[in-house]
Design a protein around this motif. Structure first.
Motif, PDB file in Angstrom:
ATOM      1  N   SER A  91       1.093  -0.842  -0.173  1.00 16.38           N
ATOM      2  CA  SER A  91      -0.318   0.218  -0.231  1.00 16.38           C
ATOM      3  C   SER A  91       0.699   0.911   0.227  1.00 16.38           C
ATOM      4  O   SER A  91       0.493   2.303  -0.929  1.00 16.38           O
ATOM      5  N   GLY A  92       2.123   1.408   0.819  1.00 18.40           N
ATOM      6  CA  GLY A  92       2.671   1.773   0.517  1.00 18.40           C
ATOM      7  C   GLY A  92       3.645   2.971  -0.705  1.00 18.40           C
ATOM      8  O   GLY A  92       3.299   3.380  -0.959  1.00 18.40           O
ATOM      9  N   ARG A  93       3.795   1.256  -1.582  1.00 23.11           N
ATOM     10  CA  ARG A  93       4.281   1.840  -2.600  1.00 23.11           C
ATOM     11  C   ARG A  93       3.492   2.849  -3.492  1.00 23.11           C
ATOM     12  O   ARG A  93       3.730   2.975  -4.607  1.00 23.11           O
ATOM     13  N   VAL A  94       1.890   1.680  -3.512  1.00 27.61           N
ATOM     14  CA  VAL A  94       0.829   2.473  -4.701  1.00 27.61           C
ATOM     15  C   VAL A  94       0.840   4.018  -3.619  1.00 27.61           C
ATOM     16  O   VAL A  94       0.913   4.416  -5.144  1.00 27.61           O
ATOM     17  N   ALA A  95       0.925   4.491  -3.325  1.00 29.80           N
ATOM     18  CA  ALA A  95       0.228   5.639  -2.223  1.00 29.80           C
ATOM     19  C   ALA A  95       1.162   7.106  -2.567  1.00 29.80           C
ATOM     20  O   ALA A  95       1.558   7.859  -3.218  1.00 29.80           O
ATOM     21  N   TYR A  96       2.702   6.476  -2.162  1.00 30.18           N
ATOM     22  CA  TYR A  96       4.019   7.662  -2.445  1.00 30.18           C
ATOM     23  C   TYR A  96       4.143   7.557  -4.172  1.00 30.18           C
ATOM     24  O   TYR A  96       4.380   8.443  -4.647  1.00 30.18           O
ATOM     25  N   LEU A  97       3.646   6.379  -4.839  1.00 31.67           N
ATOM     26  CA  LEU A  97       3.987   6.516  -6.304  1.00 31.67           C
ATOM     27  C   LEU A  97       2.893   7.357  -6.777  1.00 31.67           C
ATOM     28  O   LEU A  97       2.884   8.544  -7.975  1.00 31.67           O
ATOM     29  N   ASP A  98       1.672   7.182  -6.000  1.00 35.23           N
ATOM     30  CA  ASP A  98       0.692   7.905  -6.481  1.00 35.23           C
ATOM     31  C   ASP A  98       0.684   9.529  -6.042  1.00 35.23           C
ATOM     32  O   ASP A  98       0.691  10.680  -7.323  1.00 35.23           O
ATOM     33  N   SER A  99       1.383  10.041  -4.928  1.00 35.13           N
ATOM     34  CA  SER A  99       2.067  11.239  -4.521  1.00 35.13           C
ATOM     35  C   SER A  99       3.252  11.452  -5.870  1.00 35.13           C
ATOM     36  O   SER A  99       3.000  13.176  -6.120  1.00 35.13           O
ATOM     37  N   ILE A 100       3.959  10.921  -6.331  1.00 32.99           N
ATOM     38  CA  ILE A 100       4.719  11.106  -7.644  1.00 32.99           C
ATOM     39  C   ILE A 100       3.958  11.061  -8.499  1.00 32.99           C
ATOM     40  O   ILE A 100       4.367  12.876  -9.405  1.00 32.99           O
ATOM     41  N   LYS A 101       3.041  10.894  -8.941  1.00 34.41           N
ATOM     42  CA  LYS A 101       2.270  11.169 -10.029  1.00 34.41           C
ATOM     43  C   LYS A 101       1.317  12.729  -9.975  1.00 34.41           C
ATOM     44  O   LYS A 101       1.118  13.443 -11.001  1.00 34.41           O
ATOM     45  N   ASN A 102       0.986  12.980  -8.907  1.00 30.92           N
ATOM     46  CA  ASN A 102       0.245  14.032  -8.347  1.00 30.92           C
ATOM     47  C   ASN A 102       1.340  15.406  -7.989  1.00 30.92           C
ATOM     48  O   ASN A 102       0.485  16.262  -7.387  1.00 30.92           O
ATOM     49  N   GLY A 103       2.076  14.827  -7.430  1.00 27.36           N
ATOM     50  CA  GLY A 103       2.997  16.438  -7.102  1.00 27.36           C
ATOM     51  C   GLY A 103       3.434  15.981  -5.807  1.00 27.36           C
ATOM     52  O   GLY A 103       3.946  17.552  -5.779  1.00 27.36           O
ATOM     53  N   VAL A 104       3.071  15.104  -5.809  1.00 29.51           N
ATOM     54  CA  VAL A 104       3.166  15.766  -3.622  1.00 29.51           C
ATOM     55  C   VAL A 104       4.225  14.944  -3.274  1.00 29.51           C
ATOM     56  O   VAL A 104       4.683  14.213  -3.837  1.00 29.51           O
ATOM     57  N   THR A 105       5.000  15.680  -3.153  1.00 31.96           N
ATOM     58  CA  THR A 105       7.131  15.595  -2.843  1.00 31.96           C
ATOM     59  C   THR A 105       7.063  14.857  -1.119  1.00 31.96           C
ATOM     60  O   THR A 105       8.214  14.797  -0.531  1.00 31.96           O
ATOM     61  N   THR A 106       6.422  15.716  -0.459  1.00 27.43           N
ATOM     62  CA  THR A 106       6.400  15.488   1.061  1.00 27.43           C
ATOM     63  C   THR A 106       5.511  14.708   1.504  1.00 27.43           C
ATOM     64  O   THR A 106       4.313  15.606   1.637  1.00 27.43           O
ATOM     65  N   MET A 107       4.542  14.016   2.349  1.00 27.47           N
ATOM     66  CA  MET A 107       3.681  13.406   3.152  1.00 27.47           C
ATOM     67  C   MET A 107       3.936  13.236   4.254  1.00 27.47           C
ATOM     68  O   MET A 107       4.655  11.874   5.118  1.00 27.47           O
ATOM     69  N   PHE A 108       3.167  13.573   4.938  1.00 28.31           N
ATOM     70  CA  PHE A 108       3.021  13.330   6.514  1.00 28.31           C
ATOM     71  C   PHE A 108       1.766  12.096   6.564  1.00 28.31           C
ATOM     72  O   PHE A 108       0.926  12.516   6.146  1.00 28.31           O
ATOM     73  N   ASP A 109       2.121  10.754   7.203  1.00 27.00           N
ATOM     74  CA  ASP A 109       1.420   9.989   7.512  1.00 27.00           C
ATOM     75  C   ASP A 109       1.162   9.215   8.854  1.00 27.00           C
ATOM     76  O   ASP A 109       1.643   9.156   9.564  1.00 27.00           O
ATOM     77  N   HIS A 110      -0.516   9.142   8.629  1.00 30.77           N
ATOM     78  CA  HIS A 110      -0.459   8.514  10.132  1.00 30.77           C
ATOM     79  C   HIS A 110      -1.346   7.032   9.961  1.00 30.77           C
ATOM     80  O   HIS A 110      -1.953   6.241   9.810  1.00 30.77           O
ATOM     81  N   GLN A 111       0.293   5.663  10.090  1.00 25.71           N
ATOM     82  CA  GLN A 111      -0.441   4.342  10.211  1.00 25.71           C
ATOM     83  C   GLN A 111      -1.013   3.897  11.761  1.00 25.71           C
ATOM     84  O   GLN A 111      -1.257   3.688  12.145  1.00 25.71           O
ATOM     85  N   ALA A 112      -2.311   2.952  11.208  1.00 26.81           N
ATOM     86  CA  ALA A 112      -2.215   2.052  11.421  1.00 26.81           C
ATOM     87  C   ALA A 112      -2.413   0.378  11.056  1.00 26.81           C
ATOM     88  O   ALA A 112      -3.116   0.175   9.606  1.00 26.81           O
ATOM     89  N   SER A 113      -2.562  -0.778  11.445  1.00 27.35           N
ATOM     90  CA  SER A 113      -1.858  -1.860  10.854  1.00 27.35           C
ATOM     91  C   SER A 113      -1.495  -3.164  12.372  1.00 27.35           C
ATOM     92  O   SER A 113      -1.137  -3.057  12.358  1.00 27.35           O
ATOM     93  N   TYR A 114      -3.271  -3.156  13.284  1.00 26.72           N
ATOM     94  CA  TYR A 114      -3.043  -4.285  13.820  1.00 26.72           C
ATOM     95  C   TYR A 114      -3.020  -5.785  13.649  1.00 26.72           C
ATOM     96  O   TYR A 114      -2.646  -6.255  14.914  1.00 26.72           O
ATOM     97  N   GLY A 115      -2.915  -5.929  12.395  1.00 27.30           N
ATOM     98  CA  GLY A 115      -2.592  -7.133  11.898  1.00 27.30           C
ATOM     99  C   GLY A 115      -1.477  -7.440  12.460  1.00 27.30           C
ATOM    100  O   GLY A 115      -0.566  -8.708  11.857  1.00 27.30           O
ATOM    101  N   GLU A 116      -0.094  -6.204  12.429  1.00 36.37           N
ATOM    102  CA  GLU A 116       1.105  -6.519  12.474  1.00 36.37           C
ATOM    103  C   GLU A 116       1.402  -5.040  12.579  1.00 36.37           C
ATOM    104  O   GLU A 116       1.933  -4.619  11.916  1.00 36.37           O
ATOM    105  N   VAL A 117       2.166  -5.493  14.161  1.00 41.85           N
ATOM    106  CA  VAL A 117       2.363  -4.121  14.528  1.00 41.85           C
ATOM    107  C   VAL A 117       3.668  -3.770  13.681  1.00 41.85           C
ATOM    108  O   VAL A 117       4.551  -2.448  13.456  1.00 41.85           O
ATOM    109  N   ASP A 118       4.803  -4.304  15.118  1.00 40.43           N
ATOM    110  CA  ASP A 118       6.208  -4.595  14.398  1.00 40.43           C
ATOM    111  C   ASP A 118       6.721  -4.835  13.156  1.00 40.43           C
ATOM    112  O   ASP A 118       6.192  -5.306  12.251  1.00 40.43           O
ATOM    113  N   GLY A 119       7.178  -2.815  13.181  1.00 36.39           N
ATOM    114  CA  GLY A 119       8.225  -3.662  11.938  1.00 36.39           C
ATOM    115  C   GLY A 119       7.183  -2.577  10.622  1.00 36.39           C
ATOM    116  O   GLY A 119       7.334  -2.465   9.307  1.00 36.39           O
TER     117      GLY A 119
END
Length: 444
Positions: free
Chosen positions: A109-137
Motif C-alpha cells: 500500500s505504501g508503494r502505491v501511495a508514494y507512487l501516486d504522490s509522485i504522479k500528483n506532485g506531492v513530494t512530502t507526505m505526513f502519514d498516520h499508520q494503523a495496522s494492528y494485524g502486524e504492528v512491529d516493523g
C-alpha cells in the motif's frame, strides 16, 4: 545539475514570487539559482535542461495528513456494513481493515501511495499508520516504500486502547523504535512523530504512558474532535472538552499535529493557539464521513493557529483538497468571500512551514538552498497568468493529472508523465495480490 525552465515560475518566495518566463537550477539536493530562462541558460550552460514547454513550474506539494493504510479500501465491499454515523464507519470499516493488515500489505500500500504522490506532485507526505494485524516493523515497511519511490515522508503509528493493553504497548514501542531509527538518518528524507488515534480510544493511563515514552524533540500526531463521539466521551469521562483533556495530559505543543478539530469551541481554539499546536483540516474526508466542517477560517484568521491541509487517505491528489476546501468553507459560512486567501495560505504557505518543524531543508519555496523539490504542470492557460492570479489558475485549471515532471531532492522521479526507475506494472500487480489477501481476510 538540472535546469528547469521555459515556464511560468511560481517560487512562493516573498522576494520574487513569480517569473513569467522563469527557470530554476538544482545542484545536488537543493536549489542553486532562480531567474529567467535566458539568464540561467547562459549562466549554467552545462546543466541538463528540462523544458516546461510554457507550463507551470512550482514547488512540490506537501500533504500534512494522510492514511496510507486506506489504499486498499478502494472498491472494498464489507459484508453487513451499513454505517449510520462516524462511529459505525470507524468500527465497521477502518478498524476491521487495519486489524487485518500485515507488513506485506502495508509495504504494498505504501508503494502505491508514494507512487501516486509522485504522479500528483506531492513530494512530502505526513502519514498516520494503523495496522494492528502486524504492528512491529510496519513503519519500516512504509519507510522502505518511501525510499524506493524517493518521496520525503514523516511517519507515525496510531496508538489506541481499542485492541487491549498489549497491542497498545506494541504500538507505543513501534513509535519509539522508529523515531530512534529515523533520527539516525542524515539525508533529511524521513522523520517521525508519535501517533495517537483519538481521545475517545485512549485512557488517562495510556496518555500518561505515551507521554512518559515520548522521545525528546518529538510531538504527537493525533485526531481531535473529528466526530461527536470524541466530544461526548471526553465530557463524560473527564468533564472537560477534548482539547482541554489533551492539554492536561501534555499532548499539545509546537511539535504536535492535530487532525480535524471539527467540534471544538473558542476556548479550545485558544488553547491550540497558546500552545502553538499545528492543526490540519481534511475537507473531502470530512464531507465523505458526514462529520461536519471545522471553523478553519476562524482558527486561522482570529486565533492565528498554524492551519494546514491534508487528504486523510481520501486521495493522494492534494489539489482536490484545495478545491473542496475553497468550496466547503464558502458553503458552510454562506460567504462567497471565504477561503480565497485562507485556503492557499494553508496549502502553499503553512503546509511547508509545518513540515519544516521536522524537516531541516526549507520546503515549499524555490530559492537558493531550499529543497530541490520541483514539479512541472502541463497547463495551457486560456487567460493571462500573472503574479496576482496564479493561485486561481491552480484552483480552477489544474489538478494532479496535470503534473508532468516531479523532482525530489534533485532527483527526477517522473519525467514526461513516466515514473523513473520504478517498475510501475510490478507495483500495481503486487498491490492487487495484497489487496485480494486483505479483502478475503476481512470478509471470510
Amino acid at each position: 545539475m538540472l535546469l528547469i525552465g521555459n515556464g511560468h515560475l511560481i517560487t512562493r518566495s516573498a522576494a520574487n514570487p513569480f517569473i513569467s518566463d522563469g527557470a530554476v537550477v538544482i545542484e545536488g539536493k537543493t536549489i542553486k539559482a532562480v531567474g529567467t530562462t535566458k539568464q540561467l541558460k547562459e549562466d549554467y550552460p552545462q546543466a541538463e535542461f528540462i523544458d516546461a514547454q510554457g507550463g507551470i513550474i512550482m514547488p512540490g506539494f506537501v500533504n500534512m495528513h494522510n492514511h496510507i493504510y486506506s489504499t486498499f479500501a478502494r472498491g472494498l465491499a464489507i459484508k453487513g456494513y451499513h454505517p449510520k454515523d462516524f462511529s459505525d464507519i470507524l468500527e465497521g470499516q477502518w478498524f476491521r481493515l487495519d486489524n487485518e493488515l500485515d507488513n506485506d500489505m502495508t509495504k504494498a500500500s505504501g508503494r502505491v501511495a508514494y507512487l501516486d504522490s509522485i504522479k500528483n506532485g506531492v513530494t512530502t507526505m505526513f502519514d498516520h499508520q494503523a495496522s494492528y494485524g502486524e504492528v512491529d516493523g510496519s513503519l519500516d515497511a512504509l519507510s522502505e516504500a518511501a525510499d524506493e519511490m524517493g518521496v520525503r515522508t514523516c511517519l507515525c503509528y496510531e496508538v489506541s486502547d481499542r485492541n487491549g493493553a498489549d497491542q497498545m504497548k506494541a504500538a507505543v514501542a513501534e513509535n519509539v523504535r522508529f523515531i530512534k531509527a529515523a533520527a539516525k538518518r542524515k539525508d533529511d528524507m524521513q522523520h517521525a512523530m508519535f501517533g495517537l488515534h483519538a481521545s475517545f480510544t485512549l485512557s488517562d493511563d495510556t496518555l500518561a504512558y505515551c507521554k512518559a515514552n515520548l522521545p525528546a524533540g518529538i510531538g504527537f500526531h493525533v485526531h481531535i474532535a473529528e466526530g461527536m463521539a470524541d466530544v461526548y466521551d471526553s465530557l463524560k469521562r473527564t468533564g472537560q472538552p477534548v482539547v482541554n483533556r489533551l492539554f492536561e495530559a501534555g499532548i499539545l505543543g509546537k511539535q504536535t499535529l492535530a487532525g480535524h478539530c471539527i467540534h471544538i469551541g473558542p476556548a479550545e481554539m485558544q488553547i491550540l493557539a497558546d500552545t502553538d499546536t499545528m492543526v490540519v483540516t481534511n475537507p473531502e474526508s470530512n464531507m465523505g464521513n458526514a462529520v461536519g466542517t471545522p471553523a478553519a477560517i476562524k482558527m486561522l484568521n482570529d486565533y492565528h493557529i498554524m492551519m494546514g491541509l491534508g487528504t486523510d487517505g481520501f486521495t493522494n491528489d492534494i489539489t482536490e483538497s484545495y478545491k473542496f476546501a475553497n468550496l466547503i468553507h464558502k458553503d458552510h459560512l454562506a460567504d462567497p468571500n471565504a477561503g480565497w486567501t485562507e485556503v492557499p495560505e494553508m496549502l502553499f504557505n503553512n503546509n511547508p512551514k509545518m513540515a519544516n518543524r521536522y524537516f531541516d531543508t526549507k520546503l515549499g519555496v524555490l530559492e537558493p538552498d531550499a529543497a530541490g523539490d520541483v514539479i512541472v504542470l502541463d497547463y495551457n492557460a486560456p487567460t493571462p497568468i500573472t503574479k496576482d492570479n496564479y493561485n486561481m489558475h491552480i484552483l480552477f485549471g489544474m489538478n494532479g493529472g496535470n503534473v508532468r515532471d516531479t523532482i525530489i531532492a534533485g532527483t527526477v522521479r517522473m519525467k514526461d508523465y513516466q515514473v523513473q526507475g520504478v517498475d510501475v506494472a510490478e507495483v500495481y500487480a503486487d498491490a492487487q495480490v495484497q489487496a485480494q489477501r486483505l479483502w478475503h481476510k476481512i470478509n471470510d
